[in-house]
Design a protein around this motif. Structure first.
Motif, PDB file in Angstrom:
ATOM      1  N   GLY A 280      66.954  76.199  -3.275  1.00 42.09           N
ATOM      2  CA  GLY A 280      65.522  76.430  -3.373  1.00 42.09           C
ATOM      3  C   GLY A 280      64.879  75.649  -4.497  1.00 42.09           C
ATOM      4  O   GLY A 280      65.006  74.426  -4.593  1.00 42.09           O
ATOM      5  N   PHE A 281      64.170  76.375  -5.352  1.00 39.92           N
ATOM      6  CA  PHE A 281      63.409  75.746  -6.430  1.00 39.92           C
ATOM      7  C   PHE A 281      64.317  75.038  -7.418  1.00 39.92           C
ATOM      8  O   PHE A 281      63.975  73.967  -7.918  1.00 39.92           O
ATOM      9  CB  PHE A 281      62.567  76.803  -7.144  1.00 39.92           C
ATOM     10  CG  PHE A 281      61.682  76.240  -8.203  1.00 39.92           C
ATOM     11  CD1 PHE A 281      60.594  75.446  -7.861  1.00 39.92           C
ATOM     12  CD2 PHE A 281      61.928  76.490  -9.530  1.00 39.92           C
ATOM     13  CE1 PHE A 281      59.766  74.920  -8.829  1.00 39.92           C
ATOM     14  CE2 PHE A 281      61.108  75.966 -10.510  1.00 39.92           C
ATOM     15  CZ  PHE A 281      60.022  75.181 -10.162  1.00 39.92           C
TER      16      PHE A 281
ATOM     17  N   LYS B 221      66.579  67.653  -8.402  1.00 40.77           N
ATOM     18  CA  LYS B 221      66.339  66.345  -7.786  1.00 40.77           C
ATOM     19  C   LYS B 221      65.130  65.657  -8.424  1.00 40.77           C
ATOM     20  O   LYS B 221      65.154  64.445  -8.668  1.00 40.77           O
ATOM     21  CB  LYS B 221      66.111  66.506  -6.286  1.00 40.77           C
ATOM     22  CG  LYS B 221      67.368  66.908  -5.546  1.00 40.77           C
ATOM     23  CD  LYS B 221      67.087  67.173  -4.098  1.00 40.77           C
ATOM     24  CE  LYS B 221      68.312  67.730  -3.416  1.00 40.77           C
ATOM     25  NZ  LYS B 221      68.030  68.143  -2.039  1.00 40.77           N
ATOM     26  N   THR B 222      64.068  66.433  -8.687  1.00 37.55           N
ATOM     27  CA  THR B 222      62.871  65.878  -9.302  1.00 37.55           C
ATOM     28  C   THR B 222      63.173  65.338 -10.696  1.00 37.55           C
ATOM     29  O   THR B 222      62.717  64.249 -11.065  1.00 37.55           O
ATOM     30  CB  THR B 222      61.765  66.945  -9.375  1.00 37.55           C
ATOM     31  OG1 THR B 222      61.503  67.421  -8.060  1.00 37.55           O
ATOM     32  CG2 THR B 222      60.496  66.392  -9.977  1.00 37.55           C
ATOM     33  N   THR B 223      63.955  66.078 -11.463  1.00 32.70           N
ATOM     34  CA  THR B 223      64.319  65.636 -12.805  1.00 32.70           C
ATOM     35  C   THR B 223      65.131  64.356 -12.755  1.00 32.70           C
ATOM     36  O   THR B 223      64.927  63.442 -13.565  1.00 32.70           O
ATOM     37  CB  THR B 223      65.105  66.743 -13.523  1.00 32.70           C
ATOM     38  OG1 THR B 223      64.320  67.930 -13.544  1.00 32.70           O
ATOM     39  CG2 THR B 223      65.461  66.337 -14.934  1.00 32.70           C
TER      40      THR B 223
END
Length: 57
Positions: free
Chosen positions: A28-29, A35-37
């Protein structure tokens, strides 16, 4: 206190907390933020290299 499976000094100091989450996959979050980091870190590194290259020319 039970003995650790790995006779690691850090495990004794941290209470073995790193073993608790070692086998869990982020979902989830947490997966999204991981992945965003990673993507933002790579972009930051590439942008820093590009700025160094531009400033030297």
């Amino acid at each position: 206190m039970q003995p650790s499976k790995t006779n690691d000094a850090m495990s004794a100091l941290t209470g073995g907390a790193d073993d608790l989450f070692a086998k869990q996959k982020p979902r989830g979050f947490e997966a999204f933020m991981q992945k965003t980091t990673l993507v933002l870190g790579i972009l930051f590194f590439l942008l820093a290299l590009a700025l160094v290259w531009i400033s030297s020319h």
